[in-house]
Design an enzyme around this catalytic site. Structure first.
Site, PDB file in Angstrom:
ATOM      1  CG  ASP A  17      -2.043   1.041   1.106  1.00 35.91           C
ATOM      2  OD1 ASP A  17      -2.379   1.443  -0.022  1.00 35.91           O
ATOM      3  OD2 ASP A  17      -2.568   1.470   2.160  1.00 35.91           O
ATOM      4  CG  ASP A  49      -3.672  -6.746  -4.834  1.00 33.01           C
ATOM      5  OD1 ASP A  49      -4.727  -7.406  -4.965  1.00 33.01           O
ATOM      6  OD2 ASP A  49      -3.662  -5.532  -4.571  1.00 33.01           O
ATOM      7  CD  GLU A  99      -1.135  -0.234  -4.001  1.00 34.00           C
ATOM      8  OE1 GLU A  99      -0.986   0.589  -3.085  1.00 34.00           O
ATOM      9  OE2 GLU A  99      -2.247  -0.668  -4.361  1.00 34.00           O
TER      10      GLU A  99
END
Length: 297
Positions: A53, A195, A83
């Site tokens: 994130d 992901d 990310e």
């Protein structure tokens, strides 16, 4: 040359230098097959995947540091990251380069995926990056061929297109990944994950090759490890409206080699505790950690 090839990681460069010296063996590949581990020779392989994130700037330094401490504790042989941003990438390099060979998909993008290979257990044979050319989110597939204790493994790390509005593109990318697995030499075990942003509606439209298994499902679909993006318990993201979404965005898929010399036996979540003296978790995603038994001769 050796330092440049190993991103200026002195320990990794030295190890590779000695591995690259001629040996008494008449077969060049013998060196590769025996060089995966000098300090360790495990009968276990573990692979961890985690979306960090990085696009959320709130407490990014603190969260990245906490993620690094978790990675050190989990001690996985291979780490798939998604990310990653430039700020977090620098911290990862500073803190983990003595333990892992850090391989980014592309540091020219504002965010990217990366694969970390434990220096003492995983030997890199080759790597490449496959762009998803129709992605509007700069998504790519990292592909690495590695050797672990004489076992050939193909690693595939990705971050598929996000949100419901981009489900068609996400499924197109997923098909590319599954086609890549299907075309892989059967001598390789294939571990594919990241992901994947998949929801139930996506899976009703997806076609999974018969030889490929979802590791979470294979190991019993335990409800306590189902949700990897869980706003009921992870408070990093404040959601508008009623309800608290829970999704199994992060997944591992596995295709065994023709010799079936790697067998999944464990699956757990990580990063599920709040950072001390901070109101945040390391990420809005939980990490997933899968464990494999390596057959010995």
């Amino acid at each position: 040359m050796y330092l440049q090839q190993h991103d200026w990681n002195l320990e990794a460069a030295i190890a590779y230098y000695y591995e690259d010296r001629p040996s008494d063996s008449d077969e060049p590949s013998a060196k590769i097959r025996k060089s995966a581990a000098t300090c360790e020779d495990p009968s276990r392989l573990s692979v961890l995947s985690w979306n960090l994130d990085g696009l959320d700037n709130v407490s990014l330094f603190t969260r990245t540091k906490a993620a690094i401490e978790t990675l050190k504790k989990e001690d996985a042989d291979v780490v798939f990251l998604q990310e990653v941003v430039h700020q977090s990438w620098q911290i990862l390099q500073d803190d983990l380069s003595t333990l892992y060979h850090l391989i980014p998909a592309s540091t020219s993008d504002p965010y990217f995926t990366a694969v970390l290979l434990k220096i003492t257990t995983v030997f890199l044979d080759s790597k490449k990056v496959q762009p998803f050319f129709t992605s509007v989110m700069m998504r790519k597939l990292q592909i690495l061929h590695v050797n672990v204790k004489g076992i050939d493994v193909k690693l595939m790390n990705t971050h598929l297109e996000s949100t419901a509005a981009h489900s068609v593109e996400r499924l197109r990318q997923l098909k590319i990944c599954f086609d890549e697995i299907a075309s892989t030499d059967p001598k390789y075990n294939v571990i594919f994950g990241g992901d994947l942003n998949l929801k139930a509606n996506d899976m009703r439209s997806a076609t999974i090759p018969k030889s490929v298994v979802d590791i979470w499902e294979m190991l019993g679909s335990k409800p306590e490890t189902r949700y990897t993006w869980d706003t009921r318990y992870n408070t990093n993201k404040q959601m508008d409206g009623p309800g608290r979404p829970r999704c199994r965005f992060d997944r591992f898929y596995f295709r065994s080699s023709c010799t079936k010399n790697i067998v999944p036996y464990g699956f757990n979540l990580t990063g599920i505790e709040k950072i001390k003296n901070c109101s945040k978790f390391a990420s809005d995603h939980w990490g997933i950690h899968s464990h494999f038994h390596i057959a010995t001769e």
